[in-house]
Write an enzyme that holds these catalytic residues in place. Structure first.
Site, PDB file in Angstrom:
ATOM      1  N   HIS A 471       0.813  -1.217   0.000  1.00 25.15           N
ATOM      2  CA  HIS A 471       0.000   0.000   0.000  1.00 25.15           C
ATOM      3  C   HIS A 471       0.849   1.269   0.000  1.00 25.15           C
ATOM      4  O   HIS A 471       0.621   2.199   0.760  1.00 25.15           O
ATOM      5  CB  HIS A 471      -0.959   0.019   1.207  1.00 25.15           C
ATOM      6  CG  HIS A 471      -1.911  -1.117   1.238  1.00 25.15           C
ATOM      7  ND1 HIS A 471      -3.012  -1.127   2.057  1.00 25.15           N
ATOM      8  CD2 HIS A 471      -1.947  -2.299   0.581  1.00 25.15           C
ATOM      9  CE1 HIS A 471      -3.675  -2.267   1.907  1.00 25.15           C
ATOM     10  NE2 HIS A 471      -3.027  -2.989   0.997  1.00 25.15           N
ATOM     11  N   ARG A 533      -7.702   3.745  -0.767  1.00 29.53           N
ATOM     12  CA  ARG A 533      -6.998   2.632  -0.117  1.00 29.53           C
ATOM     13  C   ARG A 533      -5.576   2.466  -0.655  1.00 29.53           C
ATOM     14  O   ARG A 533      -4.615   2.556   0.089  1.00 29.53           O
ATOM     15  CB  ARG A 533      -7.780   1.324  -0.301  1.00 29.53           C
ATOM     16  CG  ARG A 533      -7.116   0.120   0.372  1.00 29.53           C
ATOM     17  CD  ARG A 533      -7.988  -1.123   0.240  1.00 29.53           C
ATOM     18  NE  ARG A 533      -7.359  -2.283   0.854  1.00 29.53           N
ATOM     19  CZ  ARG A 533      -6.569  -3.140   0.205  1.00 29.53           C
ATOM     20  NH1 ARG A 533      -6.321  -2.958  -1.086  1.00 29.53           N
ATOM     21  NH2 ARG A 533      -6.048  -4.167   0.838  1.00 29.53           N
ATOM     22  N   GLY A 552      -9.049  -2.611  -4.211  1.00 29.12           N
ATOM     23  CA  GLY A 552      -9.907  -2.927  -3.083  1.00 29.12           C
ATOM     24  C   GLY A 552      -9.226  -3.925  -2.162  1.00 29.12           C
ATOM     25  O   GLY A 552      -8.117  -4.408  -2.436  1.00 29.12           O
ATOM     26  N   GLU A 558     -11.902  -0.299  -7.827  1.00 25.35           N
ATOM     27  CA  GLU A 558     -12.739   0.764  -8.351  1.00 25.35           C
ATOM     28  C   GLU A 558     -11.964   1.692  -9.276  1.00 25.35           C
ATOM     29  O   GLU A 558     -10.762   1.909  -9.102  1.00 25.35           O
ATOM     30  CB  GLU A 558     -13.375   1.564  -7.211  1.00 25.35           C
ATOM     31  CG  GLU A 558     -12.406   2.110  -6.181  1.00 25.35           C
ATOM     32  CD  GLU A 558     -13.132   2.651  -4.951  1.00 25.35           C
ATOM     33  OE1 GLU A 558     -13.227   3.885  -4.829  1.00 25.35           O
ATOM     34  OE2 GLU A 558     -13.582   1.838  -4.125  1.00 25.35           O
ATOM     35  N   TYR A 568     -13.503   9.689  -1.168  1.00 29.42           N
ATOM     36  CA  TYR A 568     -13.895   8.487  -1.901  1.00 29.42           C
ATOM     37  C   TYR A 568     -14.196   7.295  -0.992  1.00 29.42           C
ATOM     38  O   TYR A 568     -14.418   6.190  -1.479  1.00 29.42           O
ATOM     39  CB  TYR A 568     -12.828   8.171  -2.953  1.00 29.42           C
ATOM     40  CG  TYR A 568     -12.889   9.193  -4.069  1.00 29.42           C
ATOM     41  CD1 TYR A 568     -13.583   8.933  -5.234  1.00 29.42           C
ATOM     42  CD2 TYR A 568     -12.338  10.459  -3.901  1.00 29.42           C
ATOM     43  CE1 TYR A 568     -13.705   9.890  -6.229  1.00 29.42           C
ATOM     44  CE2 TYR A 568     -12.450  11.429  -4.897  1.00 29.42           C
ATOM     45  CZ  TYR A 568     -13.136  11.131  -6.048  1.00 29.42           C
ATOM     46  OH  TYR A 568     -13.262  12.089  -7.026  1.00 29.42           O
TER      47      TYR A 568
END
Length: 679
Positions: A471, A533, A552, A558, A568
């Site tokens: 991430h 995310r 996701g 998305e 968002y």
């Protein structure tokens, strides 16, 4: 600014609860300065009295002042009050030791008077104002600061240490139980989060063991653990435990697919459909073969095989597979199909052929086309930048970017971008990379004559983007007019950062090319949109609108159309799942198993999305603010797809991400860079 300003200016603001203001921490604290004029000692800047001031030596740049807050704090706001001798260009930085500084704000448009900088996000014991250009060019003048006020939280800002590398307690065909040794923390560890290949699969409130379910038989997974404390600080990740699940007791294969037939055929692709198979447990997908060699996969009872050769006979069969890996008998009879001749690519085809340009044994991450049609790309784990000539297939390593660190996961040398307006004269390369302490954006000069990277020119534009094993985000994209650089960041596996507009994580960021903050950014810092995310795709359309692609967790990916100040939804909302009221809705979602998509590109009014776990390239037509006519190509043909970028003559560059893209180990991948023809 024209169309871009119109497209990006309309905010979607989501109001939240009012928060208590952080206290003033700097008043009366010790101050250190680069110099002082005879009249005005450093302490005057933190005495709470705007009638007194600190003045630097005259006619000298740069000059600085820092305040010792006495302990490590989280800085949220800095208020500066200048007299007429102000700074037009300066930075705000934080440091734990007065040696290494992290920039949390920069501007080249300072106007003096009161400058109240809110929504900052920095951690350190020392806070510094570093001026590089004075408002008054008179050499008899210096910098003159009446008040330097620092606000923030003096609570717990220290994250726990990483937990120990997990060990395997037990494994079944659908679950794994792991254990780990405890992390340590200056206040106390509150819990642990367990991740499976970057996806949260279990949490505990202190227990040192957990079970992750929803696995598949005969599957390979990587498990690791993050610790968190009561203040929400998240540790770096533990080491990774590789686990392979055993097969289940299901030995019954699915029935063979039937009625395999052609739905479309052209020079480089064949559309197929068939009657779905049945299974006692459940069919999970299909494999498509040409004369016994697998050339594609499908999740459903239809597919488009891409990257084929014109005027070539294919002998096609389809087999179904269940979760345990049981394969059905091949469909019968063999379907003989011959692609058409020629090399044309009609608009109705969408995506036509793909030609391999080169291979690489490292993770190909950022990629950009130079004005002469050649390509630069980054090797994530090696930290090199490669110059590729597609016409000759020749490759040259132009240099290694210093200061890059891997994360035993998805960190390293990531995004690469050039300014579409000024590169031909300034030769700046813009890069997003991980260090030992953060993620950051830098720029460095490329020397075309020497075909090399001039690392002595490196400038750090933005620091303090939190890092973790996964991430980290990393994509960079300039606005078409070259005025602003946009950056994609992840939540660094701390979902609380995403809705926090003072954090740089889980955001689309927007900065000027020199790293300063545009005056019209919605929160006074680099944040342009929030509640994300893990973003790895950014692209502008012909109207100057910014599109974004986001991973996701375990429900859906998305595609978003980004608006200034928009929230968002993460972590409250994943795609359209969860508590999504009041947030900006995605324009398209994809099941994670068919997505896990990274890069995006827009060519001829169509959006192309490169997917890793889904091993496919999506194409969608942009109509207004919607995505229509969604198709998938190359499903299973080339494996995991990471990066897609526009290529000359309305084509695409497509980079695979096969093997070694989850471990940070150099030279253990098997990747291709492809030139894709599109309609």
């Amino acid at each position: 600014m024209g169309a871009i300003a119109l497209a990006l200016a309309a905010p979607t603001m989501i109001a939240g609860p009012a928060e208590a203001a952080d206290p003033l921490l700097s008043q009366g604290r010790p101050v250190t300065v680069s110099s002082s004029g005879w009249c005005c000692p450093a302490a005057n800047a933190v005495d709470g009295n705007s009638a007194t001031r600190w003045a630097s030596a005259a006619g000298v740049d740069p000059q600085w002042i820092d305040v010792d807050l006495g302990a490590v704090v989280r800085v949220s706001r800095v208020r500066l009050q200048w007299d007429a001798s102000c700074a037009t260009a300066y930075e705000i930085g934080t440091s734990a030791d007065r040696v290494t500084w992290t920039k949390i704000y920069a501007t080249t448009a300072g106007k003096g008077g009161v400058e109240d900088l809110t929504s900052l996000d920095g951690t350190g014991r020392y806070v510094r104002v570093y001026g590089t250009k004075r408002c008054r060019t008179d050499r008899s003048r210096g910098y003159s600061l009446q008040e330097f006020a620092v606000y923030g939280s003096a609570g717990d800002v220290q994250p726990p240490s990483p937990p120990g590398t997990p060990t395997l307690v037990g494994v079944t065909s659908t679950s794994a139980t792991i254990a780990w040794t405890a992390a340590t923390d200056d206040v106390g560890v509150a819990g642990y989060d367990v991740y499976r290949d970057g996806q949260l699969c279990a949490s505990t409130t202190g227990a040192l063991t957990a079970t992750c379910g929803n696995l598949g038989p005969n599957g390979s997974y990587g498990f690791y653990v993050n610790a968190r404390d009561a203040a929400g600080n998240v540790s770096q990740a533990s080491g990774t435990l590789p686990v392979r699940t055993p097969p289940s007791d299901d030995s019954t294969p699915p029935s063979a697919p039937s009625d395999v037939h052609v739905t479309a055929v052209n020079s480089t692709s064949i559309g197929l459909a068939w009657t779905a198979s049945t299974d006692d447990v459940g069919v999970t997908g299909y494999r498509i073969y040409d004369g016994g060699t697998q050339i594609g996969t499908s999740d459903t009872a239809s597919t488009t095989l891409g990257g084929l050769t014109p005027s070539t006979a294919y002998h096609l069969q389809v087999r179904a597979v269940d979760r345990n890996g049981n394969l059905s008998a091949p469909s019968t009879p063999v379907l003989d199909v011959t692609t058409t001749g020629g090399s044309g690519c009609s608009p109705s085809q969408g995506v036509c052929g793909a030609t391999q340009i080169t291979t690489d044994d490292d993770v190909v991450w950022g990629l950009t086309t130079l004005p002469d049609g050649t390509v630069l790309y980054t090797q994530r784990d090696v930290h090199d930048i490669i110059h590729l000539n597609p016409a000759t297939r020749a490759k040259t390593t132009i240099g290694t970017l210093p200061g890059v660190e891997n994360t035993d996961g998805e960190g390293g040398l990531l995004g690469l971008e050039i300014n579409p307006v000024s590169f031909a004269t300034d030769h700046w390369l813009y890069l997003f990379h991980t260090t030992a302490s953060d993620n950051r954006i830098v720029r460095v000069k490329y020397d075309p004559a020497a075909d090399s990277l001039d690392t002595s020119t490196e400038q750090v534009l933005l620091t303090g983007i939190a890092r973790n094993k996964y991430h980290n985000g990393g994509r960079l994209r300039f606005s078409p007019d070259g005025r602003y650089l946009f950056a994609a960041t992840g939540d660094a596996q701390n979902s609380a950062t995403a809705p926090n507009t003072s954090s740089l994580n889980g955001k689309v960021l927007r900065i000027n090319p020199d790293g300063s903050i545009p005056a019209d950014n919605p929160f006074g810092n680099a944040v342009w949109s929030y509640g994300h995310r893990n973003i790895q795709g950014l692209a502008f359309d012909a109207q100057g609108r910014l599109w974004e692609q986001e991973f996701g967790n375990n429900v859906m990916d998305e595609t978003n159309l980004i608006v200034k100040g928009g929230n968002y939804g993460w972590p409250s909302c994943e795609g359209t799942s969860g508590s999504c009221d009041g947030f900006v809705a995605p324009k398209r979602t994809y099941p994670v198993a068919q997505g896990s998509c990274s890069g995006i590109a827009i060519v001829n009014g169509a959006l192309y999305v490169a997917c890793e776990r889904g091993a496919r390239l999506y194409r969608a037509v942009i109509e207004g603010d919607t995505l229509t006519n969604v198709q998938s190509f190359f499903t299973g043909t080339y494996g995991r797809l990471r990066t897609v970028e526009p290529a000359p003559d309305s084509g695409l560059w497509l980079a695979t991400s096969v093997d070694g893209d989850k471990d940070g180990v150099p030279h253990n991948s098997h990747n291709q860079i492809l030139r894709v023809s599109v309609g």
